[in-house]
Design an enzyme around this catalytic site. Structure first.
Site, PDB file in Angstrom:
ATOM      1  N   HIS A  39      23.800  40.052 -12.193  1.00 22.36           N
ATOM      2  CA  HIS A  39      24.833  41.088 -12.079  1.00 22.36           C
ATOM      3  C   HIS A  39      25.094  41.286 -10.588  1.00 22.36           C
ATOM      4  O   HIS A  39      24.151  41.313  -9.780  1.00 22.36           O
ATOM      5  CB  HIS A  39      24.362  42.406 -12.694  1.00 22.36           C
TER       6      HIS A  39
ATOM      7  N   CYS B 197      30.970  41.229 -14.632  1.00 20.54           N
ATOM      8  CA  CYS B 197      30.848  41.847 -13.319  1.00 20.54           C
ATOM      9  C   CYS B 197      31.061  40.839 -12.192  1.00 20.54           C
ATOM     10  O   CYS B 197      31.626  41.162 -11.145  1.00 20.54           O
ATOM     11  CB  CYS B 197      29.475  42.500 -13.182  1.00 20.54           C
TER      12      CYS B 197
END
Length: 642
Positions: free
Chosen positions: A35, A103
């Site tokens: 992420h 993301c």
């Protein structure tokens, strides 16, 4: 213009679980499910349940595993805020997908908008790496279901051969199921609620795996990021594709192979994939009226030059080659056959003669003793001690190696103080032994490397060179020794760069004047130094040509090269007796002209100076009968001079 630092925060959504289980599950080591968020203007921005903004490190992901410096942005905060507002409708919670639109897609677009760069390839390539494994392909339906908010299907068991090859005991499927459910929930969350799944402790940061050489393509799903790529690269090849397109899947390996082999180490060429089913890619394709896939559009300096539709492999290869050729045309001299010029060795000319060192020391001690009032922190006695106990023994050593117990910085540090003291107290007529000590010592790799670590104000070479300038009546023996010392400095690449760049002004002034000196030994040493400079530049230019970068050595290179070519041509014109000297001058001219980035500016100058006539005159000289000399002069005259 003010700038702001841009950073990439990298988190592992599994907190170490992927690194522990990936080899057993997939047969491939995967260090994390990444992420990322972008940190700029004192805020951390990321995508999950829409776009979220927190203070740096204040998100529910906690402390980042690593922080990557992405450079600086000249875009102001207000413009960036407007950009975030514009893309909010694309980056909504319902569009989030762990593999296809996540993301990292968001962060890559933001970083592209801010800096024109892409986030590290080991992050963007992770989904493709994972899905290329049998286990990843089998797990895809479950991830799709979880990303859509549905119930995950049973986690598939890896193929037996993968399990046997990777580990003796298969992982607990319930643990893996819960872990993947937790990853999806954690990735898509904005931090307002946390999943109840257990997390392993945050692992110690590790270095990312090296990116695959085959993955040189950039993924883009945002118009602003795409425009940034167009601005930051001379040549861009955009591949408009869809995951469901069969011809796209067929030609994609070819596109990636071209990206691997045609991308340049220093940039300038970008291979971009635009998946029309991802993010705001339709807005990327809109201005170019892309309706079918695969479609390839070719851009030069931001301008569309060609479009190719369909999976035509030969045509794709041809158009890529044509675009790169147009963006980075080869040097006009590339096609010339110059065997005599190309056979010139680029090794520097070095002056390796070692005088009687005891005589040299005695002469220098005599000069030291003749100074009536010695100034400075280092006394006469200390200078003489360093010379006798450190300098001369080092020069006498047949192998010129350092004592094992003495590191270079300790062993040579006293030399700087000695040189500074001598240069401050002795007249220039008595400094040639110091220059000769440096000339001899520079033949030793460790000594020359130590010299290269000294900044220009502390550099003894620069100091000795500067003493030849701005004063009349500099002794011939000092001029000759400094020329030979400077030539020996080119035995070290870093030191050569300092001479050509940091000392360029003084070096050029000294070199231009000595090329026309009345003394033949001085002219020969000057021609040797000119050759070393030209040879060093030739090496740089050959390296730049390999990376297809059309750029000069530095912003002032053109004026410098005009001055050097003019001085060498004049020296060739006046040299009528010494064959070795003339040979070095012509070789220096040949290396400067062979791949000069300023050939268009040099051509009219050489016409005015009648360069071809000067060289043709030398063909009748007695020294031109020497083997190789006549051929070299003829080649330079006929093929490099207008």
């Amino acid at each position: 213009m003010s700038t702001a630092q841009v950073q990439l925060y990298v988190y592992d959504l599994t907190n170490g679980l992927a690194r522990q289980l990936s080899m057993q599950l997939t047969g491939r080591q995967i260090d994390g499910i990444w992420h990322t968020s972008v940190v700029v203007f004192g805020r951390e921005i990321f995508y999950g349940m829409g776009i979220s903004i927190t203070p740096p490190g204040g998100s529910h992901h906690g402390r980042p595993l690593r922080v990557v410096d992405m450079g600086e942005t000249a875009i102001d905060e207000e413009t960036f805020e407007q950009y975030i507002m514009e893309i909010r409708e694309q980056y909504t919670a319902d569009k989030y997908h762990l593999l296809d639109f996540n993301c990292n897609t968001f962060t890559n677009d933001c970083v592209g908008f801010l800096t024109g760069k892409s986030i590290p390839e080991y992050i963007t390539s992770l989904p493709a790496d994972f899905l290329s494994t049998p286990f990843g392909a089998a797990l895809r339906p479950s991830i799709d279901a979880m990303s859509r908010g549905g119930a995950p299907s049973e986690i598939p068991t890896p193929p037996p051969e993968v399990v046997r090859a990777a580990a003796a005991v298969p992982p607990n499927s319930a643990l893996v199921t819960n872990a993947f459910r937790d990853v999806v929930a954690h990735a898509a969350s904005d931090g307002s609620s946390r999943s109840s799944g257990a997390y392993l402790p945050t692992p110690t940061p590790t270095s990312p795996r090296s990116p695959s050489n085959a993955m040189q393509t950039k993924n883009c799903s945002d118009p602003t990021s795409f425009q940034s790529l167009l601005r930051s690269n001379r040549a861009v090849i955009a591949f408009f594709t869809r995951a469901t397109c069969g011809p796209c899947r067929m030609i994609e390996p070819v596109f990636e192979d071209l990206a691997k082999n045609k991308s340049k180490p220093d940039g300038g060429v970008a291979f971009v994939k635009v998946d029309l089913a991802v993010g705001n890619s339709a807005a990327v394709a809109g201005p170019y009226v892309v309706r079918a896939t695969p479609t390839f559009i070719f851009f030069l300096d931001g301008r569309k030059t060609h479009e190719l539709r369909g999976a035509n492999v030969p045509e794709l290869r041809t158009q890529v080659d044509l675009l790169i050729y147009e963006a980075f045309p080869p040097h006009p001299h590339t096609a010339l056959s110059l065997p005599a010029v190309d056979s010139i060795s680029l090794n520097p000319i070095l002056f390796t003669n070692i005088p009687n060192l005891d005589t040299l020391l005695a002469k220098l001690n005599e000069f030291i003793d003749s100074v009536p009032s010695w100034t400075g922190a280092v006394t006469q006695a200390q200078v003489k001690q360093v010379l006798a106990k450190t300098v001369v023994p080092f020069l006498k050593a047949s192998s010129a190696t350092l004592p094992p117990s003495q590191p270079p910085t300790t062993y040579f540090d006293s030399w700087s103080a000695l040189a500074s003291s001598l240069a401050s107290n002795l007249p220039i007529s008595n400094l040639f032994p110091l220059a000769d000590i440096w000339r001899i010592a520079l033949l030793n790799p460790k000594f020359s490397e130590w010299n290269s670590t000294k900044s220009a104000p502390q550099n003894t070479i620069s100091m000795l060179l500067s003493k030849t300038l701005g004063s009349k009546g500099v002794p011939r023996n000092y001029i000759l020794t400094v020329l030979r010392m400077l030539s020996n400095a080119f035995s070290n690449t870093n030191l050569a760069q300092q001479c050509v760049v940091s000392m360029r002004s003084d070096l050029t002034t000294f070199l231009v004047s000595t090329l026309l000196h009345a003394d033949v030994a001085v002219r020969t040493a000057a021609a040797s130094l000119a050759f070393n400079v030209a040879g060093y530049l030739q090496k740089l230019r050959l390296e730049k040509m390999k990376s297809s970068r059309n750029s000069s050595i530095d912003p002032e290179g053109e004026e410098w090269e005009v001055e050097m070519v003019s001085a060498i041509l004049e020296a060739i014109n006046q040299e009528n007796t010494n064959g070795d000297l003339a040979h070095r001058l012509v070789a220096s001219l040949a290396l400067l002209l062979r791949f000069s980035p300023f050939i268009e500016q040099l051509t009219p100058l050489m016409e005015v100076l009648e360069s071809r006539s000067i060289l043709n005159t030398k063909l009748t000289s007695e020294y031109a009968t020497k083997p190789g000399v006549h051929k070299l002069i003829s080649e330079v005259s006929e093929k490099l001079c207008p």
